[in-house]
Write an enzyme that holds these catalytic residues in place. Sequence first.
Site, PDB file in Angstrom:
ATOM      1  N   SER A 140       0.320  26.583  68.191  1.00 52.66           N
ATOM      2  CA  SER A 140       1.364  25.709  67.633  1.00 52.66           C
ATOM      3  C   SER A 140       0.960  24.260  67.864  1.00 52.66           C
ATOM      4  O   SER A 140       0.144  23.977  68.757  1.00 52.66           O
ATOM      5  CB  SER A 140       2.682  25.996  68.356  1.00 52.66           C
ATOM      6  N   TYR A 153       7.862  27.394  75.832  1.00 53.88           N
ATOM      7  CA  TYR A 153       7.124  27.693  74.589  1.00 53.88           C
ATOM      8  C   TYR A 153       5.846  26.849  74.530  1.00 53.88           C
ATOM      9  O   TYR A 153       4.763  27.363  74.258  1.00 53.88           O
ATOM     10  CB  TYR A 153       8.024  27.401  73.389  1.00 53.88           C
TER      11      TYR A 153
HETATM   12  P1  NAD Z   1       8.482  34.970  62.329  1.00 59.41           P
HETATM   13  O1  NAD Z   1       9.639  35.211  63.213  1.00 59.41           O
HETATM   14  O2  NAD Z   1       8.652  35.072  60.859  1.00 59.41           O
HETATM   15  O3  NAD Z   1       7.241  35.867  62.754  1.00 59.41           O
HETATM   16  C1  NAD Z   1       7.025  36.326  64.067  1.00 59.41           C
HETATM   17  C2  NAD Z   1       6.865  37.822  64.035  1.00 59.41           C
HETATM   18  O4  NAD Z   1       6.518  38.251  65.373  1.00 59.41           O
HETATM   19  C3  NAD Z   1       8.155  38.544  63.620  1.00 59.41           C
HETATM   20  O5  NAD Z   1       7.908  39.445  62.563  1.00 59.41           O
HETATM   21  C4  NAD Z   1       8.582  39.249  64.899  1.00 59.41           C
HETATM   22  O6  NAD Z   1       9.250  40.475  64.678  1.00 59.41           O
HETATM   23  C5  NAD Z   1       7.242  39.439  65.608  1.00 59.41           C
HETATM   24  N1  NAD Z   1       7.402  39.662  67.049  1.00 59.41           N
HETATM   25  C6  NAD Z   1       8.204  38.996  67.914  1.00 59.41           C
HETATM   26  N2  NAD Z   1       8.094  39.541  69.143  1.00 59.41           N
HETATM   27  C7  NAD Z   1       7.212  40.556  69.053  1.00 59.41           C
HETATM   28  C8  NAD Z   1       6.686  41.510  69.979  1.00 59.41           C
HETATM   29  N3  NAD Z   1       7.063  41.522  71.265  1.00 59.41           N
HETATM   30  N4  NAD Z   1       5.810  42.424  69.520  1.00 59.41           N
HETATM   31  C9  NAD Z   1       5.426  42.437  68.218  1.00 59.41           C
HETATM   32  N5  NAD Z   1       5.900  41.594  67.301  1.00 59.41           N
HETATM   33  C10 NAD Z   1       6.776  40.652  67.713  1.00 59.41           C
HETATM   34  O7  NAD Z   1       8.004  33.471  62.710  1.00 59.41           O
HETATM   35  P2  NAD Z   1       6.714  32.633  62.289  1.00 59.41           P
HETATM   36  O8  NAD Z   1       7.184  31.229  62.214  1.00 59.41           O
HETATM   37  O9  NAD Z   1       5.987  33.243  61.138  1.00 59.41           O
HETATM   38  O10 NAD Z   1       5.847  32.765  63.619  1.00 59.41           O
HETATM   39  C11 NAD Z   1       4.537  33.304  63.655  1.00 59.41           C
HETATM   40  C12 NAD Z   1       3.737  32.572  64.718  1.00 59.41           C
HETATM   41  O11 NAD Z   1       3.619  31.203  64.339  1.00 59.41           O
HETATM   42  C13 NAD Z   1       4.403  32.583  66.090  1.00 59.41           C
HETATM   43  O12 NAD Z   1       3.422  32.799  67.084  1.00 59.41           O
HETATM   44  C14 NAD Z   1       4.970  31.182  66.215  1.00 59.41           C
HETATM   45  O13 NAD Z   1       5.073  30.765  67.551  1.00 59.41           O
HETATM   46  C15 NAD Z   1       3.933  30.392  65.443  1.00 59.41           C
HETATM   47  N6  NAD Z   1       4.413  29.095  64.978  1.00 59.41           N
HETATM   48  C16 NAD Z   1       5.416  28.974  64.041  1.00 59.41           C
HETATM   49  C17 NAD Z   1       5.823  27.716  63.654  1.00 59.41           C
HETATM   50  C18 NAD Z   1       6.921  27.496  62.634  1.00 59.41           C
HETATM   51  O14 NAD Z   1       7.264  26.299  62.393  1.00 59.41           O
HETATM   52  N7  NAD Z   1       7.469  28.512  61.996  1.00 59.41           N
HETATM   53  C19 NAD Z   1       5.248  26.569  64.212  1.00 59.41           C
HETATM   54  C20 NAD Z   1       4.232  26.724  65.133  1.00 59.41           C
HETATM   55  C21 NAD Z   1       3.820  27.991  65.506  1.00 59.41           C
END
Ligand code: NAD
Length: 261
Positions: A140, A153
């Site tokens: 991130s 986080y």
């Molecule tokens: P999202 O919630 O759509 O995707 C995350 C997925 O991880 C979900 O499908 C969830 O069910 C799964 N998950 C959660 N806990 C889990 C576990 N214990 N075992 C298996 N699966 C699990 O959100 P996203 O924004 O697509 O996030 C994906 C990645 O991107 C994450 O690591 C998040 O920290 C990172 N991220 C997102 C953003 C943002 O702005 N959306 C910014 C920086 C980083």
Amino acid sequence: MNELPFEGRTAVVTGGADGIGRATAVRLALGGARVFAGDIQSREENNQRFAKLGITALVCDVRSDADVRKLIETAVAANDRLDILVNNAGIGLVKQIPDVTEEEWDRCLDTNFKAAFLTAKYAIGPMRACGGGSIINVSSNAGLLPRAHDPVYSTSKGALIALTRSLALCHARDKIRVNSVCPGPVGDTGMMNADLKKAIDPAALADQMIDASPLAKAYRRMITPDEVAEAICYLASDAAVMVTGTSVAIDGGKSLGVPPK
Ligand code: NAD
């Protein structure tokens, strides 16, 4: 350019049921990879599309050694190989340290950080056996520049970058490349939608997030899951054969510093 850069390759994507993980699973499959998408939740809405693309969805809690082992072993068993691993599953935690319980700390660190150790533990052997591979950790902007509103986080994502660099160093000799992507703010994902839903004024919060990223501000929109998936696919591809240990920020410049007014 090869239209199917991942033909004959096997890929595992964690957190593949939604958001960035789902977009990545789809892109890898469109590029010819046999994709295994592990997630703690199973979403019926993915069934048709995943079936069409030959994506196998498996229920897997990435905090569990047994679940991760099963996910990796299932993927390897399909074609006796593993080429690509995307550690994408993640959760947020917006709380100050004095208010964080031990259970919350463990949940966040285990999901965002320990899981990448568990997957690597089981993936490195099969990758080595097939002559190399590519691991991409979804960190991130908070991993590059910690944020005051989510210290746990931010710590988990910074630790993931440290693991990326260590693994890259240790496994270059195996031709296993390890890189991170550092996104945010990414719209239309489970995590982002949940954050916006909780806000008193979702539109104001979305504006605030957009304003914190210079390019997002210039375009007046968040980054898309596909734009992150594109960078992940580059790092997974042979085009990145000499790229390892890097962190690619796909954050519109958010982690560069304080933007101009
Ligand atoms: P999202 O919630 O759509 O995707 C995350 C997925 O991880 C979900 O499908 C969830 O069910 C799964 N998950 C959660 N806990 C889990 C576990 N214990 N075992 C298996 N699966 C699990 O959100 P996203 O924004 O697509 O996030 C994906 C990645 O991107 C994450 O690591 C998040 O920290 C990172 N991220 C997102 C953003 C943002 O702005 N959306 C910014 C920086 C980083």
